[in-house]
Design a protein around this motif. Structure first.
Motif, mmCIF file in Angstrom:
data_model
loop_
_atom_site.group_PDB
_atom_site.id
_atom_site.type_symbol
_atom_site.label_atom_id
_atom_site.label_comp_id
_atom_site.label_asym_id
_atom_site.label_seq_id
_atom_site.Cartn_x
_atom_site.Cartn_y
_atom_site.Cartn_z
ATOM 1 N N SER A 34 -1.858 -10.823 -11.924
ATOM 2 C CA SER A 34 -0.673 -10.410 -12.672
ATOM 3 C C SER A 34 0.009 -9.245 -11.953
ATOM 4 O O SER A 34 -0.521 -8.676 -10.994
ATOM 5 N N ASP A 35 1.200 -8.863 -12.442
ATOM 6 C CA ASP A 35 1.893 -7.702 -11.889
ATOM 7 C C ASP A 35 1.046 -6.440 -12.063
ATOM 8 O O ASP A 35 1.021 -5.569 -11.187
ATOM 9 N N THR A 36 0.349 -6.339 -13.192
ATOM 10 C CA THR A 36 -0.516 -5.180 -13.439
ATOM 11 C C THR A 36 -1.626 -5.096 -12.398
ATOM 12 O O THR A 36 -1.947 -4.018 -11.885
ATOM 13 N N ASP A 37 -2.219 -6.247 -12.046
ATOM 14 C CA ASP A 37 -3.266 -6.273 -11.029
ATOM 15 C C ASP A 37 -2.737 -5.793 -9.685
ATOM 16 O O ASP A 37 -3.393 -5.002 -8.989
ATOM 17 N N ARG A 38 -1.551 -6.262 -9.324
ATOM 18 C CA ARG A 38 -0.977 -5.853 -8.042
ATOM 19 C C ARG A 38 -0.661 -4.355 -8.036
ATOM 20 O O ARG A 38 -0.847 -3.674 -7.016
ATOM 21 N N GLU A 39 -0.182 -3.833 -9.169
ATOM 22 C CA GLU A 39 0.132 -2.413 -9.228
ATOM 23 C C GLU A 39 -1.126 -1.552 -9.143
ATOM 24 O O GLU A 39 -1.099 -0.458 -8.580
ATOM 25 N N ARG A 40 -2.252 -2.041 -9.706
ATOM 26 C CA ARG A 40 -3.511 -1.306 -9.584
ATOM 27 C C ARG A 40 -3.927 -1.177 -8.124
ATOM 28 O O ARG A 40 -4.360 -0.122 -7.666
ATOM 29 N N VAL A 41 -3.800 -2.289 -7.391
ATOM 30 C CA VAL A 41 -4.152 -2.264 -5.969
ATOM 31 C C VAL A 41 -3.208 -1.333 -5.210
ATOM 32 O O VAL A 41 -3.633 -0.558 -4.349
ATOM 33 N N ALA A 42 -1.914 -1.390 -5.533
ATOM 34 C CA ALA A 42 -0.945 -0.519 -4.867
ATOM 35 C C ALA A 42 -1.263 0.949 -5.127
ATOM 36 O O ALA A 42 -1.110 1.795 -4.232
ATOM 37 N N GLU A 43 -1.723 1.279 -6.343
ATOM 38 C CA GLU A 43 -2.081 2.663 -6.659
ATOM 39 C C GLU A 43 -3.272 3.129 -5.822
ATOM 40 O O GLU A 43 -3.316 4.268 -5.344
ATOM 41 N N VAL A 44 -4.251 2.232 -5.640
ATOM 42 C CA VAL A 44 -5.402 2.563 -4.799
ATOM 43 C C VAL A 44 -4.948 2.846 -3.364
ATOM 44 O O VAL A 44 -5.421 3.784 -2.702
ATOM 45 N N LEU A 45 -4.011 2.050 -2.868
ATOM 46 C CA LEU A 45 -3.510 2.253 -1.508
ATOM 47 C C LEU A 45 -2.762 3.575 -1.389
ATOM 48 O O LEU A 45 -2.896 4.285 -0.375
ATOM 49 N N ARG A 46 -1.990 3.946 -2.408
ATOM 50 C CA ARG A 46 -1.275 5.223 -2.366
ATOM 51 C C ARG A 46 -2.257 6.390 -2.336
ATOM 52 O O ARG A 46 -2.051 7.370 -1.608
ATOM 53 N N ASP A 47 -3.323 6.283 -3.145
ATOM 54 C CA ASP A 47 -4.344 7.332 -3.129
ATOM 55 C C ASP A 47 -5.019 7.424 -1.762
ATOM 56 O O ASP A 47 -5.270 8.524 -1.253
ATOM 57 N N ALA A 48 -5.296 6.257 -1.162
ATOM 58 C CA ALA A 48 -5.944 6.242 0.149
ATOM 59 C C ALA A 48 -5.044 6.856 1.218
ATOM 60 O O ALA A 48 -5.521 7.552 2.126
ATOM 61 N N LEU A 49 -3.738 6.630 1.109
ATOM 62 C CA LEU A 49 -2.794 7.229 2.050
ATOM 63 C C LEU A 49 -2.772 8.748 1.890
ATOM 64 O O LEU A 49 -2.804 9.485 2.879
ATOM 65 N N ALA A 50 -2.745 9.194 0.637
ATOM 66 C CA ALA A 50 -2.714 10.638 0.383
ATOM 67 C C ALA A 50 -3.988 11.328 0.857
ATOM 68 O O ALA A 50 -3.949 12.488 1.284
ATOM 69 N N GLU A 51 -5.117 10.633 0.785
ATOM 70 C CA GLU A 51 -6.404 11.204 1.185
ATOM 71 C C GLU A 51 -6.667 11.070 2.682
ATOM 72 O O GLU A 51 -7.685 11.553 3.178
ATOM 73 N N GLY A 52 -5.779 10.400 3.397
ATOM 74 C CA GLY A 52 -5.955 10.237 4.831
ATOM 75 C C GLY A 52 -6.861 9.089 5.234
ATOM 76 O O GLY A 52 -7.227 8.964 6.399
ATOM 77 N N ARG A 53 -7.221 8.239 4.291
ATOM 78 C CA ARG A 53 -8.058 7.078 4.619
ATOM 79 C C ARG A 53 -7.249 5.995 5.319
ATOM 80 O O ARG A 53 -7.810 5.166 6.046
ATOM 81 N N LEU A 54 -5.950 5.971 5.071
ATOM 82 C CA LEU A 54 -5.052 5.007 5.716
ATOM 83 C C LEU A 54 -3.910 5.769 6.370
ATOM 84 O O LEU A 54 -3.430 6.768 5.821
ATOM 85 N N ASP A 55 -3.472 5.290 7.533
ATOM 86 C CA ASP A 55 -2.256 5.852 8.095
ATOM 87 C C ASP A 55 -1.055 5.075 7.553
ATOM 88 O O ASP A 55 -1.208 4.093 6.824
ATOM 89 N N MET A 56 0.137 5.508 7.897
ATOM 90 C CA MET A 56 1.330 4.909 7.316
ATOM 91 C C MET A 56 1.467 3.429 7.667
ATOM 92 O O MET A 56 1.848 2.607 6.828
ATOM 93 N N ALA A 57 1.130 3.067 8.895
ATOM 94 C CA ALA A 57 1.255 1.664 9.310
ATOM 95 C C ALA A 57 0.307 0.768 8.516
ATOM 96 O O ALA A 57 0.687 -0.313 8.049
ATOM 97 N N GLU A 58 -0.941 1.226 8.360
ATOM 98 C CA GLU A 58 -1.907 0.440 7.584
ATOM 99 C C GLU A 58 -1.483 0.341 6.129
ATOM 100 O O GLU A 58 -1.618 -0.702 5.492
ATOM 101 N N PHE A 59 -0.991 1.461 5.587
ATOM 102 C CA PHE A 59 -0.539 1.469 4.189
ATOM 103 C C PHE A 59 0.584 0.455 3.972
ATOM 104 O O PHE A 59 0.560 -0.332 3.014
ATOM 105 N N GLU A 60 1.568 0.457 4.840
ATOM 106 C CA GLU A 60 2.700 -0.447 4.677
ATOM 107 C C GLU A 60 2.259 -1.909 4.814
ATOM 108 O O GLU A 60 2.724 -2.778 4.065
#
Length: 262
Positions: free
Chosen positions: A12-38
């Protein structure tokens, strides 16, 4: 994603948004760089099933992202989001509809029978198949419209074959000939129209429209970020040029002072 989750179950859209939130947190924490995040964010918004969502956060610390209920793939009904799960067999929810100086509508979660007959006289009706199940891989919808009209809405991926006859009226066969998805049902529209018409149109579901809206929003955000990065790069370049020219001029003045002293 849990190990016993069904990979073919629609997300669902909610499921996709949960995953997107995890990716945003990972970007903020430095686990992902911008290219990987996008790259992962794009895959998230394009994902249709839990099986497509699971690998996106598999190497990130997350406890509960988009975990669907455990459903067996071999017992009971198939996942409702897949075509196989929507061809359910059995009887239809209803097999006919009549509108005499009135109207009828079938939409939402209902089962289209192998043969559905509808009649409209000085009235109209709508059959919406976007969220429907199908009693068979091929269903026939027989329409008789006399000084009235009917509209049939099918989801993308369904093959449509329009065979109706119109006298001072018509059947819209614009969707005929478009190949269907593998395993998708086939809808045959037949019947007769006199001073009336039967229309067939293909529309996205509400969830798919939301997904398209999210994708447009993501593209706009990427374009805005790219413009900002280009502006910052130009500012950095101008700053570097000013510093370079300022340093050269300062060096020239020092050289001239040295020559005068001699």
């Amino acid at each position: 994603m849990t190990d016993d989750a069904v990979p073919d179950l629609r997300a669902s859209d909610t499921d996709r948004e949960r995953v997107a939130e995890v990716l945003r947190d990972a970007l903020a924490e430095g686990r992902l760089d911008m290219a990987e995040f996008e790259e992962r964010l794009e895959a998230t918004y394009q994902a249709r099933t839990y099986g497509e969502l699971a690998p996106i956060t598999r190497d990130l610390p997350v406890s509960d992202v988009a975990a669907p209920p455990a459903v067996s793939l071999r017992k009971g009904p198939q996942p409702a989001g897949s075509w196989a799960g929507r061809i359910v067999g059995g009887e239809g929810t209803s097999t006919w509809a009549v509108a005499v100086m009135s109207g009828f509508q079938r939409k939402g979660r209902w089962t289209v029978p192998r043969r559905f007959t509808c009649f409209a006289f000085w009235g109209g009706g709508e059959l919406d198949l976007r969220e429907a199940n199908f009693a068979d891989g091929e269903v026939v919808i027989s329409c008789v419209a006399i000084m009235g009209g009917m509209n049939i809405i099918v989801p993308p991926g369904v093959e449509v074959d329009v065979r109706g006859i119109g006298i001072m009226g018509g059947f819209d066969d614009g969707e005929t000939g478009i190949p269907g998805d593998p395993g998708a049902p086939r809808v045959v529209v037949t019947g007769f129209a006199f001073w009336g018409g039967v229309g067939v149109e293909r529309k996205l579901t509400r969830e798919e429209r939301k997904l398209a809206k999210l994708e447009r929003k993501r593209v706009r955000e990427e374009e805005r970020r790219a413009r900002l990065e280009r502006r910052q790069a130009r500012d950095e370049e101008r700053r570097a040029r000013r510093e370079l020219h300022g340093g050269d001029l300062h060096g020239d003045r020092e050289d001239r002072r040295g020559h005068l002293g001699h």
